[in-house]
Design a protein around this motif. Structure first.
Motif, PDB file in Angstrom:
ATOM      1  N   LEU A 118      12.203  14.160  -3.551  1.00 60.26           N
ATOM      2  CA  LEU A 118      10.872  14.476  -3.330  1.00 60.26           C
ATOM      3  C   LEU A 118      10.875  16.304  -3.433  1.00 60.26           C
ATOM      4  O   LEU A 118       9.803  16.718  -3.596  1.00 60.26           O
ATOM      5  N   PHE A 149       7.678   8.221  -7.005  1.00 57.72           N
ATOM      6  CA  PHE A 149       7.968   8.633  -5.671  1.00 57.72           C
ATOM      7  C   PHE A 149       7.076   8.583  -4.657  1.00 57.72           C
ATOM      8  O   PHE A 149       5.743   8.653  -5.386  1.00 57.72           O
ATOM      9  N   THR A 150       6.951   8.720  -3.456  1.00 58.03           N
ATOM     10  CA  THR A 150       5.951   8.947  -2.695  1.00 58.03           C
ATOM     11  C   THR A 150       5.119  10.314  -2.697  1.00 58.03           C
ATOM     12  O   THR A 150       4.047  10.271  -2.008  1.00 58.03           O
ATOM     13  N   ASN A 151       5.638  11.067  -3.519  1.00 60.12           N
ATOM     14  CA  ASN A 151       4.974  12.579  -3.738  1.00 60.12           C
ATOM     15  C   ASN A 151       4.394  12.574  -5.239  1.00 60.12           C
ATOM     16  O   ASN A 151       3.994  13.623  -5.539  1.00 60.12           O
ATOM     17  N   TYR A 208       1.547   7.852  -7.550  1.00 63.65           N
ATOM     18  CA  TYR A 208       1.698   7.050  -6.328  1.00 63.65           C
ATOM     19  C   TYR A 208       0.495   6.425  -5.597  1.00 63.65           C
ATOM     20  O   TYR A 208      -0.322   7.239  -5.101  1.00 63.65           O
ATOM     21  N   PRO A 247      -0.245   5.218  -2.062  1.00 58.17           N
ATOM     22  CA  PRO A 247       0.388   4.798  -0.890  1.00 58.17           C
ATOM     23  C   PRO A 247      -0.448   3.409  -0.032  1.00 58.17           C
ATOM     24  O   PRO A 247      -1.521   3.415  -0.270  1.00 58.17           O
ATOM     25  N   ASN A 270       0.883   1.892   6.085  1.00 58.49           N
ATOM     26  CA  ASN A 270       2.112   2.202   6.473  1.00 58.49           C
ATOM     27  C   ASN A 270       2.335   3.584   6.964  1.00 58.49           C
ATOM     28  O   ASN A 270       2.700   4.681   6.145  1.00 58.49           O
ATOM     29  N   ILE A 310       5.844   5.683   6.166  1.00 57.15           N
ATOM     30  CA  ILE A 310       5.935   6.279   4.921  1.00 57.15           C
ATOM     31  C   ILE A 310       5.157   7.528   4.897  1.00 57.15           C
ATOM     32  O   ILE A 310       5.803   8.473   4.340  1.00 57.15           O
ATOM     33  N   LYS A 311       3.784   7.597   5.371  1.00 59.39           N
ATOM     34  CA  LYS A 311       3.404   8.866   5.655  1.00 59.39           C
ATOM     35  C   LYS A 311       4.126   9.998   6.320  1.00 59.39           C
ATOM     36  O   LYS A 311       4.135  11.019   5.876  1.00 59.39           O
ATOM     37  N   THR A 324       7.434  10.133   6.726  1.00 62.19           N
ATOM     38  CA  THR A 324       8.432  10.312   5.863  1.00 62.19           C
ATOM     39  C   THR A 324       8.096  11.399   4.889  1.00 62.19           C
ATOM     40  O   THR A 324       8.997  12.385   4.722  1.00 62.19           O
ATOM     41  N   ILE A 325       6.759  11.304   4.160  1.00 62.84           N
ATOM     42  CA  ILE A 325       6.517  12.227   3.232  1.00 62.84           C
ATOM     43  C   ILE A 325       6.123  13.169   3.941  1.00 62.84           C
ATOM     44  O   ILE A 325       6.829  14.635   3.280  1.00 62.84           O
TER      45      ILE A 325
END
Length: 456
Positions: A10, A48-50, A54, A56, A60, A63-64, A66-67
């Motif tokens: 990230l 990846f989540t960014n 992606y 989302p 969740n 996950i948010k 964590t980002i």
């Protein structure tokens, strides 16, 4: 994972991709993968989540969260907490840096930071917006840089910043703790005047000749006005106010001694990067041209001894560290113990002498000027670094300004003083009246400014 920040996809996707392909190659060589599997894995499009593509899962929340945590830019104070924890783990438990870093991120520790959030916010606001900074650039267009450390008088670092301008990375260069620069004339109180007072070589009203001495066949040093001195005898407060180089040179050379001056810097005021050979000389000790330099954290800690009765406190960034359950204290700074490095009498006299320094150039500061201000400026050779070490009865701070790669600043008024007054005026708004402590070791009497003796 080795180097969790360096290889974090990230934060550093290029490093992560390089590491991925290295591991895949090793798996191919060890026959865990065949060539087709290897080629497919290398070519696989990683999301990846960014990543831009992606999608989302709105439900969740983890996950948010964590980002947000992974991409958040921490303050310089948080960076300093991390560095301090890792360093203390290495010093006290013998861990490698990698082991200590692993303990920080995965050990489940609770760290109780010692910052003052309001002061840290004020300091960041001034530095991000470069409020009252000089509008100067290097020949290549690089903007001038600066750092500042603010402490109380018992070792607590209440705020710190290591860059002028917006902070865009975590664990980036913190100039307040990791840029080592020559301190210029801010060295004189801790290398000359305080040691000489402590050993009764001088007193408040002592007079010393303002003239250069012979060193290696020539007269040295010059004062800031480029002369070898007036040739007359001057009072200590005048020598400090004018930041004369001749007077501390004579005091160290003729009264204090180079070895004693050096020992005060090393053993009393705890400057950590002194050169045991090259810094045992008049130029480093009398004019601040230290071989390896110092930083704003060390200088603020040293100057704190002039406002607390002569006690040196090791600076700290957290009150305590506990295990995950809070049942075991790993590191404890809740009751810091000061080391009496100079007498309370010497501390009081130095505080009084530093209060005579003229700070009128740096701003009106209606809030902070209600309080006593002790201060000392510093300029290095060729005007490549500027310093301002100063304190009120509430806080003491050290400010550095210059270019990362040295180049003359060409500033008539010390920019660090303006920065200090900008920050300190804001953080002293609404504070109750308070004065520096006074011990019973010092008495005040009138003296003759001609002779330096008690007035008759």
């Amino acid at each position: 994972t080795q180097f969790p920040t360096k290889y974090n996809p990230l934060l550093n996707p290029e490093n992560n991709k390089e590491r991925q392909e290295y591991c895949l190659k090793k798996m191919l060589e060890s026959e865990y993968l065949n060539q087709q599997q290897y080629d497919e894995a290398v070519a696989y499009h990683l999301i990846f989540t960014n990543s831009d593509d992606y999608v989302p899962d709105e439900t969740n929340e983890q996950i948010k969260k964590t980002i947000e945590e992974e991409t958040k830019i921490n303050s310089f104070y948080v960076d300093a907490v991390i560095d301090s924890f890792i360093e203390q783990m290495m010093d006290e438990y013998g861990y490698t840096k990698q082991q200590a870093t692993s303990k920080l991120y995965y050990g489940g520790y609770k760290i109780y930071a010692a910052l003052d959030m309001d002061i840290q916010e004020t300091l960041e606001d001034v530095y991000v917006n470069r409020t009252n900074f000089p509008n100067i650039k290097k020949s290549d267009g690089t903007l001038v840089q600066s750092s500042m450390t603010i402490m109380d008088y018992q070792g607590r670092v209440v705020a710190i910043v290591g860059k002028a301008g917006e902070k865009t990375q975590n664990r980036t260069l913190n100039r307040a703790t990791s840029s080592w620069r020559q301190p210029g004339s801010t060295i004189k109180p801790i290398a000359c005047y305080a040691p000489a007072l402590e050993l009764n070589e001088i007193n408040y009203s002592s007079k010393e000749k303002d003239y250069a001495i012979w060193v290696n066949g020539s007269l040295w040093p010059h004062n800031v006005d480029k002369t070898l001195g007036s040739g007359g005898n001057v009072l200590m407060e005048y020598a400090i106010q004018q930041s004369l180089n001749t007077v501390p040179t004579r005091i160290i050379n003729e009264k204090l001694g180079i070895e004693t001056s050096f020992e005060f810097l090393r053993d009393k005021f705890h400057l950590s990067r002194l050169d045991e050979v090259r810094d045992k000389a008049l130029s480093p000790l009398a004019t601040g041209s230290l071989t390896n330099g110092t930083n704003t954290l060390e200088m603020a800690s040293a100057y704190a001894t002039f406002g607390n009765g002569g006690l040196y406190y090791k600076p700290y960034f957290y009150y305590k560290v506990t295990n995950a359950q809070g049942t075991q204290v790993v590191f404890d700074n809740t009751n810091p113990k000061g080391e009496q490095v100079i007498s309370s009498g010497t501390s009081d006299i130095m505080c009084e002498l530093l209060q005579t320094v003229n700070t009128s150039y740096y701003g009106t500061g209606a809030n902070v000027r209600k309080f006593q201000i002790m201060a000392k400026t510093g300029t290095t050779s060729e005007d490549c670094d500027r310093w301002f070490c100063a304190g009120t009865p509430y806080y003491v701070a050290s400010v550095w300004l210059g270019y990362d790669i040295k180049e003359p600043l060409n500033q008539s008024v010390n920019p660090c003083g303006k920065i200090w007054f900008t920050v300190f005026d804001r953080i002293h708004k609404g504070l109750e009246e308070k004065e520096f402590p006074k011990s019973d070791e010092v008495v005040e009497k009138r003296y003759c400014t001609v002779t330096g003796k008690l007035a008759g």
